[in-house]
Write a protein that holds these residues in place. Structure first.
Motif, PDB file in Angstrom:
ATOM      1  N   UNK A   1       0.819  -1.214   0.000  1.00 20.33           N
ATOM      2  CA  UNK A   1       0.000   0.000   0.000  1.00 20.33           C
ATOM      3  C   UNK A   1       0.852   1.262   0.000  1.00 20.33           C
ATOM      4  N   UNK A   2       1.940   1.255   0.765  1.00 19.56           N
ATOM      5  CA  UNK A   2       2.816   2.436   0.799  1.00 19.56           C
ATOM      6  C   UNK A   2       3.454   2.672  -0.578  1.00 19.56           C
TER       7      UNK A   2
ATOM      8  N   UNK B   1       3.886   5.321  -6.191  1.00 16.27           N
ATOM      9  CA  UNK B   1       3.879   5.276  -7.654  1.00 16.27           C
ATOM     10  C   UNK B   1       2.690   6.049  -8.217  1.00 16.27           C
ATOM     11  N   UNK B   2       1.598   6.119  -7.476  1.00  9.21           N
ATOM     12  CA  UNK B   2       0.481   6.957  -7.937  1.00  9.21           C
ATOM     13  C   UNK B   2       0.961   8.412  -8.058  1.00  9.21           C
ATOM     14  N   UNK B   3       1.774   8.828  -7.097  1.00 11.19           N
ATOM     15  CA  UNK B   3       2.313  10.197  -7.159  1.00 11.19           C
ATOM     16  C   UNK B   3       3.342  10.329  -8.298  1.00 11.19           C
ATOM     17  N   UNK B   4       4.141   9.273  -8.490  1.00 10.28           N
ATOM     18  CA  UNK B   4       5.131   9.283  -9.591  1.00 10.28           C
ATOM     19  C   UNK B   4       4.404   9.414 -10.932  1.00 10.28           C
ATOM     20  N   UNK B   5       3.309   8.689 -11.066  1.00 11.91           N
ATOM     21  CA  UNK B   5       2.508   8.754 -12.299  1.00 11.91           C
ATOM     22  C   UNK B   5       1.942  10.168 -12.491  1.00 11.91           C
ATOM     23  N   UNK B   6       1.531  10.778 -11.381  1.00 10.42           N
ATOM     24  CA  UNK B   6       0.963  12.126 -11.433  1.00 10.42           C
ATOM     25  C   UNK B   6       2.024  13.163 -11.807  1.00 10.42           C
ATOM     26  N   UNK B   7       3.205  13.040 -11.215  1.00  9.81           N
ATOM     27  CA  UNK B   7       4.282  14.020 -11.464  1.00  9.81           C
ATOM     28  C   UNK B   7       4.850  13.888 -12.871  1.00  9.81           C
ATOM     29  N   UNK B   8       5.044  12.631 -13.314  1.00 11.57           N
ATOM     30  CA  UNK B   8       5.885  12.395 -14.488  1.00 11.57           C
ATOM     31  C   UNK B   8       5.170  11.693 -15.642  1.00 11.57           C
ATOM     32  N   UNK B   9       3.933  11.262 -15.431  1.00 11.98           N
ATOM     33  CA  UNK B   9       3.229  10.576 -16.505  1.00 11.98           C
ATOM     34  C   UNK B   9       3.627   9.126 -16.689  1.00 11.98           C
TER      35      UNK B   9
ATOM     36  N   UNK C   1      -3.252  -5.962  -6.069  1.00 11.52           N
ATOM     37  CA  UNK C   1      -2.867  -6.035  -4.652  1.00 11.52           C
ATOM     38  C   UNK C   1      -3.150  -4.687  -3.986  1.00 11.52           C
ATOM     39  N   UNK C   2      -2.574  -3.638  -4.541  1.00 14.00           N
ATOM     40  CA  UNK C   2      -2.886  -2.267  -4.110  1.00 14.00           C
ATOM     41  C   UNK C   2      -2.710  -1.414  -5.357  1.00 14.00           C
ATOM     42  N   UNK C   3      -3.767  -0.761  -5.761  1.00  9.88           N
ATOM     43  CA  UNK C   3      -3.756  -0.044  -7.035  1.00  9.88           C
ATOM     44  C   UNK C   3      -2.562   0.902  -7.116  1.00  9.88           C
TER      45      UNK C   3
ATOM     46  N   UNK D   1      11.505   7.419   8.679  1.00 13.05           N
ATOM     47  CA  UNK D   1      10.746   6.166   8.727  1.00 13.05           C
ATOM     48  C   UNK D   1       9.386   6.366   8.076  1.00 13.05           C
ATOM     49  N   UNK D   2       8.718   7.459   8.452  1.00 14.28           N
ATOM     50  CA  UNK D   2       7.373   7.683   7.919  1.00 14.28           C
ATOM     51  C   UNK D   2       7.470   8.352   6.555  1.00 14.28           C
ATOM     52  N   UNK D   3       6.830   7.729   5.577  1.00 10.73           N
ATOM     53  CA  UNK D   3       6.784   8.313   4.238  1.00 10.73           C
ATOM     54  C   UNK D   3       6.143   9.698   4.285  1.00 10.73           C
ATOM     55  N   UNK D   4       5.201   9.886   5.218  1.00 13.08           N
ATOM     56  CA  UNK D   4       4.495  11.164   5.345  1.00 13.08           C
ATOM     57  C   UNK D   4       5.434  12.301   5.734  1.00 13.08           C
ATOM     58  N   UNK D   5       6.608  11.969   6.243  1.00 12.49           N
ATOM     59  CA  UNK D   5       7.520  13.000   6.771  1.00 12.49           C
ATOM     60  C   UNK D   5       8.530  13.506   5.750  1.00 12.49           C
ATOM     61  N   UNK D   6       8.372  13.149   4.479  1.00 14.12           N
ATOM     62  CA  UNK D   6       9.356  13.591   3.483  1.00 14.12           C
ATOM     63  C   UNK D   6       9.047  15.015   3.045  1.00 14.12           C
ATOM     64  N   UNK D   7       9.852  15.950   3.433  1.00 15.15           N
ATOM     65  CA  UNK D   7       9.580  17.340   3.051  1.00 15.15           C
ATOM     66  C   UNK D   7      10.045  17.598   1.622  1.00 15.15           C
ATOM     67  N   UNK D   8       9.747  18.758   1.123  1.00 15.77           N
ATOM     68  CA  UNK D   8      10.129  19.119  -0.240  1.00 15.77           C
ATOM     69  C   UNK D   8      11.318  20.058  -0.248  1.00 15.77           C
ATOM     70  N   UNK D   9      12.270  19.770  -1.129  1.00 18.83           N
ATOM     71  CA  UNK D   9      13.445  20.624  -1.262  1.00 18.83           C
ATOM     72  C   UNK D   9      13.972  20.558  -2.675  1.00 18.83           C
ATOM     73  N   UNK D  10      15.282  20.736  -2.797  1.00 20.07           N
ATOM     74  CA  UNK D  10      15.933  20.713  -4.107  1.00 20.07           C
ATOM     75  C   UNK D  10      16.467  19.308  -4.383  1.00 20.07           C
TER      76      UNK D  10
END
Ligand SMILES: [Zn+2]
Lengths: 188, 416
Positions: B146-147, B152-160, B200-202, B247-256
């Motif tokens: 699921x994680x 990859x749903x986000x990867x598909x959104x960002x990059x097609x 398994x998980x879309x 550890x938490x995927x939710x904690x990845x901030x945005x940078x360069x």
């Protein structure tokens, strides 16, 4: 053979030879075949036993406890660094940017879907709940995200960027699933 | 630091279940296979070892490492366990490298194992998900797929990126494995087969996800002086890098974007990094390893890559972290055949985790063994089929990966 000694003259050990108590639990295999030729033992099939394995673990949320108290009071809490101002969508009491101490604040009920999936399988404990949707929620001016369930819609209805709104379980279980999200009702 | 060489490596066949042996015996199979490659090595010449296994839950045995150490007859030599989720094998290999590079040991054995068949698949998934935050992640489903699906749903959104591109990875790796006798799953698939498999998980289907395994692997590392005595075909470890992330995927901030030598900031204008679509730890590890090995243009200077494809999506994400292509181009990289055998950089010529299996503690060491045989030019000898031998392989990269990109190792190995 007949015991030459009358029973009254036997020692207690002879009348009740010491032995480990036999119990009814746990025996799974009877009459295990065994070759008379020991050189054949390397060809033996493995013995496979089932060992139940259950524990009660006393988990402490420690300094994160106010988050779970917040859920029981229908408040979703994040934290903000008192030194650099970074806001966290999943609480942490120590800022990962500058090491400063963070303070609690209430996150907006409404956020947006940063990404999502629908799980058709899961860890064993949650198989009964499949299929379910997972989302990462994002908020404006909050540096990190929040992992949660999205309920009340089909996969086809979910899209990145869609507005979602927090809901809370009435009977708190004091875990992170006490909060979940639904599609945000249209604002009037 | 002094030069370090790999002089031997062995793998037990990975299988869904190996109830006929304990983990000690499984490691012994791999260790004996390695020893057979260095007949001049005496037991006295082995200075110590490092043990690799991920989960005390799967083994249901604390200090399992010492039970292997004593079974192999290596007591009372020094040993310790290293652990870092899916990257445990890669970390173990690098720890053995440190032992020799520092001069503490002349010869060090890295061995790893996992017995995942001892619980059912869904309980196994639960154990693995205990390697996510049990307060904030686990109670929502206890499910790593699921994680990765969310990433990859986000990867598909960002990059097609498309689901067919993901499927292409599965097709490639399972096809390669048809020539690898050590692989657990040897399948000829089509993109349609992958998409038609149970979801398994879309968007990840059963054929986008690696399987649980029982297995073991062992590597023997040596100093230059010892390597010269032990083998006519040593492989030098020329680059080592390690990265970490929250550890938490939710904690990845945005940078360069962290740039590689062949990239420029203009390549990534407006890209928020790493988010959940990329692995900052993988990029960090690659930067260190390339710098140490003197690699400035990875796609041109690497002859093959064995990377941690626990999911087809993470293989695509990893192409980008390793700089085989730019961020966002991972989908087209595999689609255009650049990762195929005979392509620009063959990726997972062995079949990878998707096809070989993923007995966690053994996996990173298995990659090292396959890379070692590639660089020796001896794939044909060990596989009984030289189809997977990368012609004139001089430099290879192995990549081991934990959690949602939490610990990542990159190691570069070169023929001498
Ligand atoms: Zn701060």
């Amino acid at each position: 053979m007949v015991d030459p000694q009358p029973a009254s003259e036997q020692s207690p050990e002879r009348r009740h030879p010491p032995r480990l108590e036999e119990t009814e639990e746990g025996a799974v295999l009877f009459n295990v075949p065994f070759p008379s030729d020991l050189s054949q033992l390397k060809g033996m099939s493995p013995i496979i036993a089932k060992w139940p394995y259950q524990i009660n673990y006393i988990h402490s949320y420690g300094q994160d406890s106010p988050f779970f108290a917040g859920l029981a009071n229908k408040k979703l809490l994040g934290t903000r660094c008192s030194r650099c101002g970074t806001a966290y969508g999943t609480p942490r009491l120590r800022c990962m940017g500058c090491g400063g101490e963070c303070d609690w604040f209430e996150l907006p009920r409404r956020g947006r879907v940063h990404t999502w999936t629908t799980c058709y399988f899961s860890g064993e404990a949650y198989l009964d709940e499949t299929p379910f949707h997972l989302i990462l929620v994002e908020w404006e001016n909050v540096a990190t995200l929040f992992l949660s369930r999205l309920v009340g819609c089909e996969s086809a209805d979910i899209s990145i960027g869609m507005q979602v709104e927090a809901r809370f379980r009435r009977n708190s279980k004091f875990n992170v699933a006490d909060v979940y999200f639904v599609r945000a009702p249209k604002q009037t | 630091m002094r030069p370090v060489y790999m002089v031997a490596g062995g793998v037990s066949k990975f299988a869904k279940a190996r109830p006929t042996v304990t983990f000690q015996q499984m490691v012994a199979e791999a260790f004996d296979a390695a020893l057979a490659q260095v007949p001049a090595l005496t037991p006295e010449q082995i200075d110590g070892s490092v043990a690799s296994y991920f989960s005390d839950h799967f083994q249901r045995q604390l200090m399992a490492g010492i039970m292997v150490q004593d079974y192999l007859g290596l007591c009372p030599k020094p040993s310790k366990r290293v652990e870092g989720g899916g990257a445990t094998g890669g970390l173990c290999f690098q720890t053995a490298w440190e032992a020799v590079a520092s001069g503490r040991m002349e010869v060090c054995v890295a061995y790893g194992f996992e017995t995942m068949s001892r619980v059912n698949t869904w309980k196994g998934n639960e154990f693995i998900a205990l390697a996510s935050d049990v307060s904030f992640d686990f109670p929502l489903g206890g499910f790593y797929t699921g994680y990765y699906a969310m990433m990859v749903v986000r990867h598909m959104h960002e990059f097609g990126t498309t689901v067919e591109q993901l499927a292409r990875v599965s097709v490639k790796n399972h096809r390669n494995a048809c020539h690898n006798p050590y692989a657990q799953k040897r399948l000829r698939l089509t993109i349609e087969d992958v998409r038609a498999a149970p979801m398994v998980a879309y968007p990840l289907t059963l054929l986008d996800v690696c399987v649980m395994s029982d297995g073991a692997a062992a590597c023997i590392l040596a100093s230059e002086e010892m390597a010269a005595k032990l083998t006519d075909a040593p492989v030098r470890i020329t680059g080592v890098g390690t990265g970490t992330d929250t550890m938490r995927m939710a904690d990845r901030p945005h940078g360069e974007v962290l740039l590689l030598p062949h990239e420029s900031p203009a390549d990534y204008k407006g890209l928020k990094y790493p988010g959940v679509h990329s692995f900052r730890a993988g990029r960090t590890a690659a930067i260190q390893a390339y710098k140490m090995a003197g690699v400035t243009n990875p796609p041109r200077e690497l002859d093959f890559v064995e990377l941690h494809d626990a999911y087809t999506s993470s293989e695509i994400q990893t192409y980008e972290d390793l700089g085989l292509c730019r961020y966002g181009e991972g989908g087209s990289f595999v689609e255009s055949g650049k990762a195929d055998l005979g392509g620009l950089v063959p990726v997972n010529p062995s079949g990878g985790l998707l096809a070989c299996g993923h007995p966690v503690g053994a996996t990173g060491l298995m990659q090292a063994v396959f890379a070692f045989w590639q660089l020796q030019g001896r794939i044909g000898t060990h596989f009984g089929d030289s189809t997977l031998q990368v012609p004139k392989a001089r430099r290879g990269l192995i990549h081991s990966h934990a959690g949602t990109g939490t610990y990542i190792t990159v190691t570069i190995m070169e023929a001498v």
